[in-house]
Design a protein around this motif. Sequence first.
Motif, PDB file in Angstrom:
ATOM      1  N   GLY A  23       0.901  -1.258   0.076  1.00  0.00           N
ATOM      2  CA  GLY A  23       0.155   0.100   0.074  1.00  0.00           C
ATOM      3  C   GLY A  23       0.918   1.192   0.026  1.00  0.00           C
ATOM      4  N   PRO A  24       0.160   2.565   0.182  1.00  0.00           N
ATOM      5  CA  PRO A  24      -1.387   2.531   0.362  1.00  0.00           C
ATOM      6  C   PRO A  24      -2.064   2.116  -1.142  1.00  0.00           C
ATOM      7  CG  PRO A  24      -0.209   4.752  -0.230  1.00  0.00           C
ATOM      8  CD  PRO A  24       0.827   3.745   0.129  1.00  0.00           C
ATOM      9  N   VAL A  25      -3.353   2.176  -1.085  1.00  0.00           N
ATOM     10  CA  VAL A  25      -4.108   1.799  -2.002  1.00  0.00           C
ATOM     11  C   VAL A  25      -5.179   2.900  -2.370  1.00  0.00           C
ATOM     12  CG1 VAL A  25      -6.062   0.118  -2.647  1.00  0.00           C
ATOM     13  CG2 VAL A  25      -4.152  -0.892  -1.207  1.00  0.00           C
ATOM     14  N   GLU A  26      -4.767   3.219  -3.581  1.00  0.00           N
ATOM     15  CA  GLU A  26      -5.755   4.460  -4.009  1.00  0.00           C
ATOM     16  C   GLU A  26      -6.996   4.190  -4.539  1.00  0.00           C
ATOM     17  OE1 GLU A  26      -5.015   7.713  -3.530  1.00  0.00           O
ATOM     18  OE2 GLU A  26      -2.966   7.228  -2.582  1.00  0.00           O
ATOM     19  N   THR A  81      -8.086   7.123   0.074  1.00  0.00           N
ATOM     20  CA  THR A  81      -6.717   6.139   0.186  1.00  0.00           C
ATOM     21  C   THR A  81      -6.993   5.337   1.372  1.00  0.00           C
ATOM     22  OG1 THR A  81      -5.618   8.121  -0.801  1.00  0.00           O
ATOM     23  CG2 THR A  81      -4.227   6.474   0.565  1.00  0.00           C
ATOM     24  N   TRP A  82      -6.519   4.135   1.414  1.00  0.00           N
ATOM     25  CA  TRP A  82      -6.482   3.343   2.053  1.00  0.00           C
ATOM     26  C   TRP A  82      -4.990   3.031   2.704  1.00  0.00           C
ATOM     27  CZ3 TRP A  82      -6.179  -2.798   1.971  1.00  0.00           C
ATOM     28  CH2 TRP A  82      -6.177  -3.435   3.382  1.00  0.00           C
ATOM     29  N   ASN A  83      -4.606   3.475   3.818  1.00  0.00           N
ATOM     30  CA  ASN A  83      -3.173   3.818   4.170  1.00  0.00           C
ATOM     31  C   ASN A  83      -2.680   2.437   4.945  1.00  0.00           C
ATOM     32  OD1 ASN A  83      -2.393   6.254   3.426  1.00  0.00           O
ATOM     33  ND2 ASN A  83      -3.868   7.163   4.744  1.00  0.00           N
ATOM     34  N   ASN A  84      -2.692   1.347   4.228  1.00  0.00           N
ATOM     35  CA  ASN A  84      -2.265   0.103   4.790  1.00  0.00           C
ATOM     36  C   ASN A  84      -1.230  -0.494   3.801  1.00  0.00           C
ATOM     37  OD1 ASN A  84      -2.846  -2.309   6.493  1.00  0.00           O
ATOM     38  ND2 ASN A  84      -2.918  -3.227   4.630  1.00  0.00           N
ATOM     39  N   LYS A  85      -0.076  -0.781   4.564  1.00  0.00           N
ATOM     40  CA  LYS A  85       0.846  -1.240   3.814  1.00  0.00           C
ATOM     41  C   LYS A  85       1.186  -2.523   3.213  1.00  0.00           C
ATOM     42  CE  LYS A  85       6.079  -0.447   3.430  1.00  0.00           C
ATOM     43  NZ  LYS A  85       7.281  -0.065   3.994  1.00  0.00           N
ATOM     44  N   TRP A  86       0.758  -3.431   4.073  1.00  0.00           N
ATOM     45  CA  TRP A  86       1.058  -5.001   3.626  1.00  0.00           C
ATOM     46  C   TRP A  86      -0.382  -5.452   3.522  1.00  0.00           C
ATOM     47  CZ3 TRP A  86       5.555  -5.298   1.853  1.00  0.00           C
ATOM     48  CH2 TRP A  86       6.691  -4.700   2.296  1.00  0.00           C
ATOM     49  N   GLY A  87      -0.331  -6.680   2.814  1.00  0.00           N
ATOM     50  CA  GLY A  87      -1.514  -7.194   2.759  1.00  0.00           C
ATOM     51  C   GLY A  87      -1.360  -8.674   2.114  1.00  0.00           C
ATOM     52  N   TRP A  88      -2.179  -9.699   2.187  1.00  0.00           N
ATOM     53  CA  TRP A  88      -1.844 -10.985   1.674  1.00  0.00           C
ATOM     54  C   TRP A  88      -3.107 -11.622   1.232  1.00  0.00           C
ATOM     55  CZ3 TRP A  88       3.013 -12.111   2.573  1.00  0.00           C
ATOM     56  CH2 TRP A  88       3.996 -11.068   3.387  1.00  0.00           C
ATOM     57  N   GLY A  89      -3.229 -11.508  -0.053  1.00  0.00           N
ATOM     58  CA  GLY A  89      -4.392 -12.131  -0.830  1.00  0.00           C
ATOM     59  C   GLY A  89      -5.082 -11.142  -1.547  1.00  0.00           C
ATOM     60  N   ALA A 130     -21.244  -0.098  -5.268  1.00  0.00           N
ATOM     61  CA  ALA A 130     -20.421  -0.838  -6.034  1.00  0.00           C
ATOM     62  C   ALA A 130     -19.347  -1.499  -5.506  1.00  0.00           C
ATOM     63  CB  ALA A 130     -19.778   0.357  -7.133  1.00  0.00           C
ATOM     64  N   THR A 131     -18.903  -2.641  -6.109  1.00  0.00           N
ATOM     65  CA  THR A 131     -17.810  -3.486  -5.470  1.00  0.00           C
ATOM     66  C   THR A 131     -17.074  -3.691  -6.454  1.00  0.00           C
ATOM     67  OG1 THR A 131     -19.771  -4.385  -4.013  1.00  0.00           O
ATOM     68  CG2 THR A 131     -17.558  -5.848  -4.406  1.00  0.00           C
ATOM     69  N   ILE A 132     -15.558  -3.692  -5.911  1.00  0.00           N
ATOM     70  CA  ILE A 132     -14.379  -4.261  -6.988  1.00  0.00           C
ATOM     71  C   ILE A 132     -13.514  -5.098  -5.984  1.00  0.00           C
ATOM     72  CG2 ILE A 132     -14.340  -2.199  -8.463  1.00  0.00           C
ATOM     73  CD1 ILE A 132     -12.419  -0.888  -6.406  1.00  0.00           C
ATOM     74  N   PHE A 133     -12.649  -5.742  -6.568  1.00  0.00           N
ATOM     75  CA  PHE A 133     -11.763  -6.772  -5.789  1.00  0.00           C
ATOM     76  C   PHE A 133     -10.228  -6.464  -6.199  1.00  0.00           C
ATOM     77  CE2 PHE A 133     -15.682  -9.133  -6.049  1.00  0.00           C
ATOM     78  CZ  PHE A 133     -15.682  -9.778  -4.653  1.00  0.00           C
ATOM     79  N   PHE A 134      -9.345  -6.466  -5.438  1.00  0.00           N
ATOM     80  CA  PHE A 134      -8.053  -6.442  -5.976  1.00  0.00           C
ATOM     81  C   PHE A 134      -6.935  -7.019  -5.073  1.00  0.00           C
ATOM     82  CE2 PHE A 134      -9.105  -3.636  -2.158  1.00  0.00           C
ATOM     83  CZ  PHE A 134      -7.992  -3.647  -1.468  1.00  0.00           C
ATOM     84  N   TRP A 135      -5.640  -7.343  -5.673  1.00  0.00           N
ATOM     85  CA  TRP A 135      -4.922  -8.270  -4.739  1.00  0.00           C
ATOM     86  C   TRP A 135      -3.820  -7.175  -4.272  1.00  0.00           C
ATOM     87  CZ3 TRP A 135      -4.417 -13.511  -4.367  1.00  0.00           C
ATOM     88  CH2 TRP A 135      -5.334 -14.341  -4.938  1.00  0.00           C
ATOM     89  N   LEU A 136      -3.600  -7.536  -2.853  1.00  0.00           N
ATOM     90  CA  LEU A 136      -2.463  -6.981  -2.163  1.00  0.00           C
ATOM     91  C   LEU A 136      -1.670  -8.059  -1.561  1.00  0.00           C
ATOM     92  CD1 LEU A 136      -1.347  -4.137  -1.266  1.00  0.00           C
ATOM     93  CD2 LEU A 136      -2.935  -4.498   0.986  1.00  0.00           C
TER      94      LEU A 136
END
Length: 349
Positions: A211-214, A264-272, A291-297
Amino acid sequence: MNTKPYRHLELAKRVERSHTTGVRFLHSLRSVGMTFIIFISLFFSQTVFVHAQSSITAIPPRLILSTDPGKTLTAELKVRNDSDVSQIYTVTVDDFIVIDSIGTPIPVSSSVNSRWSLKNWITAPKTIPVDAKGTQIVRITVRVPVSALAGGHYAMITYMPNGDIKPGELKKTASLIGQRVGSLIYVTVSGDITENASIIKFTTPKFLEQGPVEFTGTIENISDIHINPKGSITISNPLNSKVAELPLEAGNIFPETIRDFSSTWNNKWGWGRYKADLNLAYGTTGALLSATIFFWLFPIRLVIYSLIAIISVLLVVVLLGKRSKKHQEVLEKEVAELKRELETLEEKK
């Protein structure tokens, strides 16, 4: 006849002339440079002065009114003169349009779609005097026609300094190059009002290593009135557990326009694989946009580098183990040979 002394003398003269020309050029260059610096200094000092002499604040930045067809409204606005000299402001009433996707209102003097027009309903003073560092009340009247269509109607009241300066004196007054500020006027006429909007875009990068995720998106307003969608983006992890909720306010969206939004989602690490649900409420009835979306972190490079490091360590351990085993076998063989030799010597005795 020996011509070398004359040649040397001529060469010396040429060198002296070149040196003199170079010195003159440097002096000229310095003069031009100093002139340029003085000009730039004067220009910026004049620009700062102009800005200081033209500082205006419109209060409030937005005035929201509601009424019925055929009614007359009165309202008060204020304008503050933040400069050190008294000013006379020209007051202008214009309709405005929004042509970008961030909601920037642009005043227009020409006719606009009468469906949203408000300019001709408003009566305001032509000029107003304001003392230095002072605030002046601006009284306006809004006369709503009986035939007014239900929904939103919009205009802008702006103030320009030095309203008493005649056109022939424009070049003599630098402070005329001042800012033009104003208040937006929203008038909602009661009746059968349609409220409808749609999300035409909601997106984020499909894959991120960290992240961060925009998040970005666009909302289209197809209502008879402006809307201000508010809500949040809810983020769930691969186990479908809520991990974050981002508040979101899209801002005012005028009829028949679009507006971008971001968060902005101020998260650095993700797993999946993560899920982002957008939910926004708008209008007087609380209509919902979703609305719904998916993303990989997933830190794929970090994982690959870690695997390479682990594999390297294991290879080193295996190789060292094999080498140690081989070395042990060699030692055991040498010990066995020494035993045989000792046994042979003892037999000879």
